[in-house]
Design a protein around this motif. Structure first.
Motif, PDB file in Angstrom:
ATOM      1  N   LEU A  48      38.744  80.617 -45.040  1.00 11.02           N
ATOM      2  CA  LEU A  48      37.916  81.258 -46.055  1.00 11.02           C
ATOM      3  C   LEU A  48      36.958  82.194 -45.332  1.00 11.02           C
ATOM      4  N   ALA A  49      37.168  83.503 -45.490  1.00  7.16           N
ATOM      5  CA  ALA A  49      36.392  84.504 -44.751  1.00  7.16           C
ATOM      6  C   ALA A  49      35.137  84.917 -45.523  1.00  7.16           C
ATOM      7  N   CYS A  50      34.311  83.939 -45.808  1.00  4.63           N
ATOM      8  CA  CYS A  50      32.996  84.183 -46.399  1.00  4.63           C
ATOM      9  C   CYS A  50      32.046  83.177 -45.767  1.00  4.63           C
ATOM     10  N   THR A  51      31.192  83.648 -44.861  1.00  3.60           N
ATOM     11  CA  THR A  51      30.382  82.731 -44.060  1.00  3.60           C
ATOM     12  C   THR A  51      29.413  81.914 -44.901  1.00  3.60           C
ATOM     13  N   SER A  52      28.836  82.545 -45.916  1.00  3.68           N
ATOM     14  CA  SER A  52      27.800  81.867 -46.686  1.00  3.68           C
ATOM     15  C   SER A  52      28.356  80.903 -47.728  1.00  3.68           C
ATOM     16  N   ALA A  53      29.667  80.951 -47.975  1.00  2.00           N
ATOM     17  CA  ALA A  53      30.244  80.144 -49.053  1.00  2.00           C
ATOM     18  C   ALA A  53      30.254  78.653 -48.745  1.00  2.00           C
ATOM     19  N   ALA A  54      30.388  78.306 -47.478  1.00  2.58           N
ATOM     20  CA  ALA A  54      30.494  76.889 -47.131  1.00  2.58           C
ATOM     21  C   ALA A  54      29.907  76.636 -45.752  1.00  2.58           C
ATOM     22  N   CYS A  55      28.809  75.892 -45.684  1.00  6.30           N
ATOM     23  CA  CYS A  55      28.188  75.551 -44.400  1.00  6.30           C
ATOM     24  C   CYS A  55      28.774  74.239 -43.892  1.00  6.30           C
ATOM     25  N   GLN A  56      30.079  74.238 -43.721  1.00  4.00           N
ATOM     26  CA  GLN A  56      30.798  73.081 -43.189  1.00  4.00           C
ATOM     27  C   GLN A  56      32.020  73.601 -42.450  1.00  4.00           C
ATOM     28  N   CYS A  63      34.145  78.553 -37.585  1.00  6.70           N
ATOM     29  CA  CYS A  63      34.530  79.456 -36.497  1.00  6.70           C
ATOM     30  C   CYS A  63      33.312  79.844 -35.658  1.00  6.70           C
ATOM     31  N   LEU A  64      32.198  80.134 -36.328  1.00  5.43           N
ATOM     32  CA  LEU A  64      30.967  80.468 -35.600  1.00  5.43           C
ATOM     33  C   LEU A  64      30.508  79.296 -34.738  1.00  5.43           C
ATOM     34  N   LEU A  65      30.554  78.113 -35.324  1.00  7.40           N
ATOM     35  CA  LEU A  65      30.127  76.916 -34.598  1.00  7.40           C
ATOM     36  C   LEU A  65      31.026  76.678 -33.387  1.00  7.40           C
ATOM     37  N   SER A  66      32.317  76.871 -33.573  1.00  5.49           N
ATOM     38  CA  SER A  66      33.274  76.710 -32.482  1.00  5.49           C
ATOM     39  C   SER A  66      32.999  77.711 -31.364  1.00  5.49           C
ATOM     40  N   GLU A  67      32.698  78.958 -31.737  1.00  5.32           N
ATOM     41  CA  GLU A  67      32.408  80.000 -30.752  1.00  5.32           C
ATOM     42  C   GLU A  67      31.146  79.664 -29.950  1.00  5.32           C
ATOM     43  N   LEU A  68      30.123  79.181 -30.632  1.00  3.07           N
ATOM     44  CA  LEU A  68      28.883  78.811 -29.953  1.00  3.07           C
ATOM     45  C   LEU A  68      29.106  77.640 -28.998  1.00  3.07           C
ATOM     46  N   ARG A  69      29.854  76.655 -29.438  1.00  3.18           N
ATOM     47  CA  ARG A  69      30.109  75.486 -28.599  1.00  3.18           C
ATOM     48  C   ARG A  69      30.993  75.823 -27.415  1.00  3.18           C
ATOM     49  N   MET A  70      31.970  76.698 -27.618  1.00  2.00           N
ATOM     50  CA  MET A  70      32.850  77.095 -26.518  1.00  2.00           C
ATOM     51  C   MET A  70      32.065  77.777 -25.404  1.00  2.00           C
ATOM     52  N   ASN A  71      31.004  78.498 -25.786  1.00  4.56           N
ATOM     53  CA  ASN A  71      30.180  79.210 -24.804  1.00  4.56           C
ATOM     54  C   ASN A  71      28.966  78.408 -24.354  1.00  4.56           C
ATOM     55  N   PRO A  74      22.036  84.581 -27.088  1.00  5.87           N
ATOM     56  CA  PRO A  74      23.011  85.347 -27.869  1.00  5.87           C
ATOM     57  C   PRO A  74      22.490  85.660 -29.270  1.00  5.87           C
ATOM     58  N   LEU A  75      22.979  86.753 -29.825  1.00 13.80           N
ATOM     59  CA  LEU A  75      22.630  87.147 -31.190  1.00 13.80           C
ATOM     60  C   LEU A  75      23.809  86.855 -32.106  1.00 13.80           C
ATOM     61  N   VAL A  76      23.558  86.125 -33.180  1.00 13.46           N
ATOM     62  CA  VAL A  76      24.583  85.850 -34.186  1.00 13.46           C
ATOM     63  C   VAL A  76      24.279  86.689 -35.423  1.00 13.46           C
ATOM     64  N   ILE A  77      25.243  87.517 -35.832  1.00 14.66           N
ATOM     65  CA  ILE A  77      25.123  88.304 -37.057  1.00 14.66           C
ATOM     66  C   ILE A  77      26.090  87.709 -38.068  1.00 14.66           C
ATOM     67  N   SER A  78      25.538  87.115 -39.102  1.00 15.73           N
ATOM     68  CA  SER A  78      26.352  86.346 -40.043  1.00 15.73           C
ATOM     69  C   SER A  78      26.580  87.101 -41.349  1.00 15.73           C
ATOM     70  N   CYS A  79      27.828  87.428 -41.610  1.00 13.90           N
ATOM     71  CA  CYS A  79      28.286  88.003 -42.885  1.00 13.90           C
ATOM     72  C   CYS A  79      29.581  88.750 -42.598  1.00 13.90           C
ATOM     73  N   THR A  80      30.666  88.333 -43.209  1.00 10.36           N
ATOM     74  CA  THR A  80      31.963  88.962 -42.933  1.00 10.36           C
ATOM     75  C   THR A  80      32.064  90.369 -43.510  1.00 10.36           C
ATOM     76  N   ALA A  81      31.155  90.750 -44.406  1.00 11.92           N
ATOM     77  CA  ALA A  81      31.224  92.078 -45.022  1.00 11.92           C
ATOM     78  C   ALA A  81      30.610  93.169 -44.146  1.00 11.92           C
ATOM     79  N   SER A 115      34.072  88.418 -35.587  1.00 12.48           N
ATOM     80  CA  SER A 115      34.506  88.225 -34.196  1.00 12.48           C
ATOM     81  C   SER A 115      34.786  86.749 -33.934  1.00 12.48           C
ATOM     82  N   ALA A 116      33.992  85.872 -34.550  1.00 14.21           N
ATOM     83  CA  ALA A 116      34.227  84.432 -34.405  1.00 14.21           C
ATOM     84  C   ALA A 116      35.539  84.022 -35.068  1.00 14.21           C
ATOM     85  N   LEU A 117      35.833  84.605 -36.229  1.00  9.44           N
ATOM     86  CA  LEU A 117      37.097  84.335 -36.917  1.00  9.44           C
ATOM     87  C   LEU A 117      38.278  84.774 -36.073  1.00  9.44           C
TER      88      LEU A 117
END
Length: 220
Positions: free
Chosen positions: A74-82, A99-107, A172-179, A201-203
């Protein structure tokens, strides 16, 4: 030869995700599904429609489940915080939050700067979820937008983040919103040794990781 197949569910007015996904190689196949919530938002800051969007996304995921996808997102970051959602039949729908959480943890990032065009209420909800999952937000801004989120360009985002002091070669800077279009901004910041992670980019990186993981399992 196709190595990985996924379904990508995108909000009805979002065209940025499809543009960004074009960088994926031919061996990764993706199908786009449009999510049309029964309740439409009343302005950019109205998030009351999100529940109906999640419901419709799960319905589409149920239909997509008949196709041979390795994963659905689901490519809408704000739709589900899980990390993942489940359809009534138990099929998994991965989220961009995951995906964002995975990217942060990987780094190994546990401390971030954060920017998004969300309303104050949605921003608080999203940041609470990140804190819950072990990510601390040191600085944050709400990106100002006079129209739709997709109307924001990289210069707008760059200027607002720069004025807020969100550029660092340590945090790091996280910019959240797929649009939001962020790929040129990420490339420019990389030249300055600044790590910027966006929803898209996280997706994309998660899709690459899952492709590699599948190939490793197949080769064993």
């Amino acid at each position: 030869m196709i190595q990985y197949r996924c379904g990508i569910l995108v909000p009805w007015v979002n065209t940025t995700v499809e543009e960004d996904l074009r960088i994926l190689p031919e061996y990764i196949q993706y199908n786009i599904g449009r999510v049309w919530p029964s309740k439409q938002p009343n302005g950019a800051n109205d998030e009351s429609y999100l529940e109906s969007m999640k419901e419709h996304a799960l319905q589409i995921a149920e239909q997509f489940g008949n196709l041979e996808f390795d994963d659905m997102f689901l490519a809408c970051t704000s739709a589900a915080c899980q990390n993942v959602m489940f359809t009534t039949a138990g099929k998994q729908l991965q989220t961009v939050y995951g995906c964002l959480l995975s990217e942060l943890r990987m780094n190994g990032y546990k401390n971030i700067y954060f920017a998004s065009p969300y309303s104050e209420l949605m921003q608080e909800h999203f940041l609470s979820a990140l804190e819950r999952d072990g990510v601390h937000i040191s600085k944050m801004i709400s990106i100002k937008c006079s129209g739709e989120f997709r109307d924001l360009n990289c210069n707008d985002v760059y200027a607002q983040c720069s004025n807020a002091g969100l550029f660092s070669d340590i945090v790091p800077l996280v910019i959240s919103c797929t649009a939001i279009t962020t790929r040129p901004l990420i490339q420019e910041l990389k030249k300055k040794n600044i790590h910027c992670i966006s929803s898209n980019s996280a997706l994309i990186n998660e899709i690459y990781r899952r492709t590699n993981s599948k190939n490793m399992r197949v080769s064993k």
